[in-house]
Design an enzyme around this catalytic site. Structure first.
Site, PDB file in Angstrom:
ATOM      1  N   ASN A  20       0.846  -1.194   0.000  1.00 34.00           N
ATOM      2  CA  ASN A  20       0.000   0.000   0.000  1.00 34.00           C
ATOM      3  C   ASN A  20       0.882   1.244   0.000  1.00 34.00           C
ATOM      4  O   ASN A  20       2.110   1.135   0.006  1.00 34.00           O
ATOM      5  CB  ASN A  20      -0.966  -0.015   1.196  1.00 34.00           C
ATOM      6  CG  ASN A  20      -0.213  -0.061   2.505  1.00 34.00           C
ATOM      7  OD1 ASN A  20       0.547   0.838   2.826  1.00 34.00           O
ATOM      8  ND2 ASN A  20      -0.384  -1.144   3.261  1.00 34.00           N
ATOM      9  N   ARG A  21       0.280   2.409   0.019  1.00 35.05           N
ATOM     10  CA  ARG A  21       1.033   3.642  -0.222  1.00 35.05           C
ATOM     11  C   ARG A  21       1.581   4.297   1.045  1.00 35.05           C
ATOM     12  O   ARG A  21       2.061   5.416   1.018  1.00 35.05           O
ATOM     13  CB  ARG A  21       0.146   4.636  -0.976  1.00 35.05           C
ATOM     14  CG  ARG A  21      -0.089   4.201  -2.428  1.00 35.05           C
ATOM     15  CD  ARG A  21      -1.187   5.022  -3.092  1.00 35.05           C
ATOM     16  NE  ARG A  21      -0.975   6.443  -2.949  1.00 35.05           N
ATOM     17  CZ  ARG A  21      -1.859   7.300  -2.484  1.00 35.05           C
ATOM     18  NH1 ARG A  21      -3.040   6.887  -2.100  1.00 35.05           N
ATOM     19  NH2 ARG A  21      -1.576   8.579  -2.397  1.00 35.05           N
TER      20      ARG A  21
END
Ligand code: CTP
Length: 427
Positions: free
Chosen positions: A230-231
């Site tokens: 994820n970011r």
């Protein structure tokens, strides 16, 4: 402040993020002693960064330092008088006052000669007089070339200084001015500032507390070269680790793969997957007083891991699908561990929400057994994942509910830690 040219107009623009203010350093009196090494030029950067961070930096240059750098350089970056060895009787007394009133004395770079003088109590110039008069933490950052650092005389002098409570900052290993490679390089400015923060914060409100911070994303691989992630940048967790260090805590950072540097003074436990993070957290709970759970842990991982890179020729003509398996919830496991051991552990978690944020956050807090929850509205602009800024709603014991408005992640972290420290000191 910086000038920017925009469509032909020159305007002054004051962005808070341009100035790295550090609460711990605000108004602190730091005496920076600079001695005669080629690394002197780096001290101008240190003086500048400390000043920008809010410290009052009084620089003392030795005679040999003045061969490399000038008073004007330091006066320009600190906006304060610079002290040299030319003093009258009254100034002499004033300079002893400088040593007595300092919050911290750092000698950077410190040559072998000055280290020898400090170790043996010699007071033949303004800097060594000030060092004898100082009643504050003293940091010495050695810088010397040609294998001098390893000489038994230098080592013995450094050992003497350490035994008397002086903190040694470095040196680093690497290439020196002569071209030789080895220990003797002055530490870089961020590392020196990290060490200054440790020294200034050590008697803070979290002194003696052991804080475990998880941060960053996890990576869930399905073959040796591919993974799901994820970011999360890890910035908010790193900022919380730094804020805990500034309050004197012992800090361990369990981090997924992040580019953000781990703060000076924190132990670093790198992990890749949620399962590795789970084991790293559970294995350290018994030795922790506080768990700060910021990591964006992947809820799912590929059900099958291929030891070899998956070749597209082996896949069917249709787009392949990845079967997912549920990861363990680390906070839920911590909740179970707490119930089973009865150990006093304060838990602060984060929640990423997009709607009805307080109710969802409150529900998550009780479901996962957290004492505090910082709720991130990830739908808000300029906040959350990857951004330099954040805003949260902090819920805590006794109905605590505070909104921490949009500001740098460092400032958000300081406020969260202040609430945590107040709670720990009152319970
Ligand atoms: N968390 C955890 N283990 C997981 C997932 C999340 O410990 N497997 C922790 C996070 O570190 C965070 C908190 O749980 O402190 C909430 O994470 P969040 O992603 O907001 O919530 P989830 O529990 O994953 O629930 P949902 O995604 O349904 O909102």
């Amino acid at each position: 402040m910086l000038y920017c040219t925009h469509l032909g107009t020159r305007q002054l623009h004051n962005a808070e993020s341009d100035i790295m203010t550090i609460t711990l350093l605000q108004g602190k009196r730091i005496v920076l002693g600079v001695t005669g090494s080629i690394a002197c030029y780096k001290s101008a950067d240190l003086a500048s960064k400390l000043t920008q961070a809010g410290a009052l930096v009084d620089v003392i240059l030795t005679e040999s330092a003045q061969q490399f750098v000038t008073s004007l350089t330091f006066r320009s970056v600190t906006g304060r008088p610079v002290y040299t060895d030319m003093w009258s009787h009254e100034q002499h007394v004033q300079h002893i006052g400088l040593g007595e009133s300092a919050d911290l004395l750092i000698i950077s770079p410190a040559t072998a000669h000055t280290i020898a003088k400090l170790a043996h109590g010699l007071a033949d110039n303004l800097l060594t007089v000030t060092a004898l008069a100082a009643r504050c933490p003293v940091l010495v950052a050695p810088a010397m070339d040609g294998g001098m650092f390893q000489h038994p005389a230098v080592q013995a002098n450094l050992m003497l200084l350490e035994q008397r409570g002086v903190t040694l900052a470095g040196p680093a290993e690497g290439r020196m001015a002569s071209g030789l490679v080895g220990p003797g390089r002055l530490l870089e400015t961020p590392e020196l500032i990290g060490m200054i923060r440790l020294a200034l914060g050590r008697d803070g409100l979290l002194s003696g507390k052991r804080v475990l911070v998880t941060t960053g994303p996890t990576q869930e691989p399905f073959d040796p070269v591919r993974y799901i992630t994820n970011r999360s940048s890890g910035k908010q967790g790193v900022a919380l680790a730094q804020a805990a260090l500034d309050l004197g805590a012992h800090v361990t950072v369990i981090a997924g793969p992040i580019a953000e540097p781990i703060p000076v003074g924190a132990a670093h436990v790198p992990v890749q997957t949620a399962m590795e993070m789970h084991d790293a957290v559970l294995g350290r709970l018994a030795a922790a007083d506080v768990l700060v759970k910021v990591a964006a842990v992947a809820d799912f991982r590929p059900a099958i891991y291929s030891e070899q890179k998956i070749k597209k020729t082996k896949l069917s003509a249709e787009a392949p699908s990845i079967q997912l398996a549920r990861n363990l919830d680390i906070l839920a496991a911590v909740h179970t561990w707490r119930a089973a051991t009865g150990k006093a552990l304060t838990v602060l978690g984060f929640a990423a929400e997009t709607e009805d944020v307080i109710n969802h956050g409150r529900d998550k807090m009780s479901r996962k057994g957290m004492d505090f929850i910082a709720i991130n509205d990830v739908s808000a602009a300029n906040a959350g994942f990857q951004s330099a800024d954040n805003q949260v709603i902090l819920l805590g014991p006794d109905g605590l509910q505070v909104t921490i408005p949009l500001q740098s992640k460092a400032k958000v972290a300081e406020q969260i830690m202040a609430h945590l420290a107040a709670y720990l000191n009152s319970s």
